[in-house]
Design a protein around this motif. Sequence first.
Motif, short mmCIF file in Angstrom:
data_model
loop_
_atom_site.label_atom_id
_atom_site.label_comp_id
_atom_site.label_asym_id
_atom_site.label_seq_id
_atom_site.Cartn_x
_atom_site.Cartn_y
_atom_site.Cartn_z
N GLY A 157 62.50 61.23 -0.71
CA GLY A 157 63.24 62.46 -0.58
C GLY A 157 64.69 62.22 -0.27
N GLY A 158 65.04 60.97 0.09
CA GLY A 158 66.43 60.59 0.23
C GLY A 158 67.11 61.17 1.44
N ARG A 159 66.37 61.53 2.47
CA ARG A 159 67.01 62.10 3.64
C ARG A 159 67.65 61.01 4.48
N GLY A 160 68.64 61.40 5.25
CA GLY A 160 69.44 60.42 5.95
C GLY A 160 68.98 60.15 7.36
N ALA A 161 69.83 59.40 8.11
CA ALA A 161 69.47 58.96 9.44
C ALA A 161 69.26 60.10 10.41
N ALA A 162 69.84 61.26 10.13
CA ALA A 162 69.66 62.40 11.03
C ALA A 162 68.20 62.82 11.12
N ASP A 163 67.38 62.42 10.15
CA ASP A 163 65.97 62.77 10.15
C ASP A 163 65.11 61.73 10.86
N ASP A 164 65.71 60.62 11.31
CA ASP A 164 64.95 59.61 12.02
C ASP A 164 64.46 60.14 13.37
N VAL A 165 63.30 59.64 13.80
CA VAL A 165 62.82 59.94 15.14
C VAL A 165 62.74 58.63 15.92
N THR A 166 62.79 58.72 17.22
CA THR A 166 62.79 57.52 18.04
C THR A 166 61.42 56.86 18.03
N THR A 167 61.43 55.57 18.38
CA THR A 167 60.16 54.85 18.51
C THR A 167 59.27 55.51 19.54
N ASP A 168 59.85 55.94 20.66
CA ASP A 168 59.06 56.60 21.70
C ASP A 168 58.38 57.86 21.15
N GLU A 169 59.10 58.62 20.33
CA GLU A 169 58.56 59.86 19.80
C GLU A 169 57.41 59.61 18.83
N ILE A 170 57.57 58.64 17.95
CA ILE A 170 56.51 58.39 16.98
C ILE A 170 55.30 57.77 17.67
N GLU A 171 55.53 56.93 18.67
CA GLU A 171 54.40 56.38 19.41
C GLU A 171 53.64 57.48 20.14
N ALA A 172 54.37 58.42 20.73
CA ALA A 172 53.72 59.53 21.45
C ALA A 172 52.91 60.39 20.48
N ALA A 173 53.46 60.64 19.30
CA ALA A 173 52.74 61.43 18.30
C ALA A 173 51.45 60.72 17.87
N LEU A 174 51.54 59.43 17.63
CA LEU A 174 50.35 58.68 17.22
C LEU A 174 49.31 58.61 18.33
N ARG A 175 49.74 58.47 19.57
CA ARG A 175 48.77 58.47 20.68
C ARG A 175 48.06 59.81 20.76
N ASP A 176 48.81 60.89 20.54
CA ASP A 176 48.22 62.22 20.62
C ASP A 176 47.19 62.44 19.52
N VAL A 177 47.53 62.14 18.27
CA VAL A 177 46.58 62.41 17.19
C VAL A 177 45.40 61.45 17.22
N ALA A 178 45.55 60.29 17.87
CA ALA A 178 44.43 59.37 18.01
C ALA A 178 43.29 60.01 18.80
N ARG A 179 43.60 61.01 19.63
CA ARG A 179 42.57 61.70 20.39
C ARG A 179 41.63 62.50 19.51
N LEU A 180 42.04 62.72 18.26
CA LEU A 180 41.15 63.40 17.32
C LEU A 180 39.98 62.51 16.93
N GLY A 181 40.11 61.22 17.19
CA GLY A 181 39.01 60.28 16.99
C GLY A 181 38.97 59.67 15.60
N GLY A 182 38.06 58.70 15.46
CA GLY A 182 37.79 58.10 14.17
C GLY A 182 38.99 57.51 13.49
N PHE A 183 39.20 57.91 12.24
CA PHE A 183 40.25 57.33 11.42
C PHE A 183 41.65 57.78 11.83
N PHE A 184 41.77 58.72 12.77
CA PHE A 184 43.09 59.17 13.21
C PHE A 184 43.76 58.16 14.15
#
Length: 232
Positions: free
Chosen positions: A4-31
């Motif tokens: 999509g060619g979006r720029g650096a303004a669309d980046d999220v921090t490592t802390d934010e993406i890690e927090a998102a992944l920890r949260d969705v992991a609670r859905l279980g299984g392949f998440f």
Amino acid sequence: MVAGGRGAADDVTTDEIEAALRDVARLGGFFALDTVRGPAPGEGRLTPEGFEALARTVNERYGTAEARIGVSVAHLGLAARLWSPVLACALVHGVVPVMDTVEWAGDGSALRLAGPRGRRVARPIAASADAVAEQADGVLQRVESRLPAKVAPRLLAGNSASALVGSAAQLLRSRPGLRGPLTELTGALLETGRLRGTGRITGPGLTFRRRSCCLYYRVPGGSTCGDCCLIR
């Protein structure tokens, strides 16, 4: 970069993406998708050797010597492990993990993301279909370039679509309030790239009927899956 060619303004921090992944992991299984900051020493990405070992394990588990069965079933499982966290992060947190550093987490089928980073999704959510597909199906296609047995391209695309809709259905059961955007994004993804024409959603619970078969019916004592094209 996410498609999509979006720029650096669309980046999220490592802390934010890690927090998102920890949260969705609670859905279980392949998440569940673990993270590690920086490439793990001595570990590869999604290496052909790692995938071949998974396919071989599938063949041993089901007692079949037909190599393409192991490849297809292992491929379907990998597709689910890629689609599930990507889809959930996009819908629940409005971010897409960049999956080009995803790697095997050990000797099994679990994955982890080295040096996690991500991008914000566009609105409306369907506008993010290309970006979401690149971080799941795009990674899957790179694995497919070095499979240990020849498998029909439309079967592989069907596996990816099946995993996508299966992940979406599980997310819907866990987060019914997401029905609108989830249905919208899933429908858009099924019209994206090679997923177009692989199957159709058949019900409000995101049941699916694919147009190819994953070959599970060929294992000794096997049967058709719920979304199989062979069901009458």
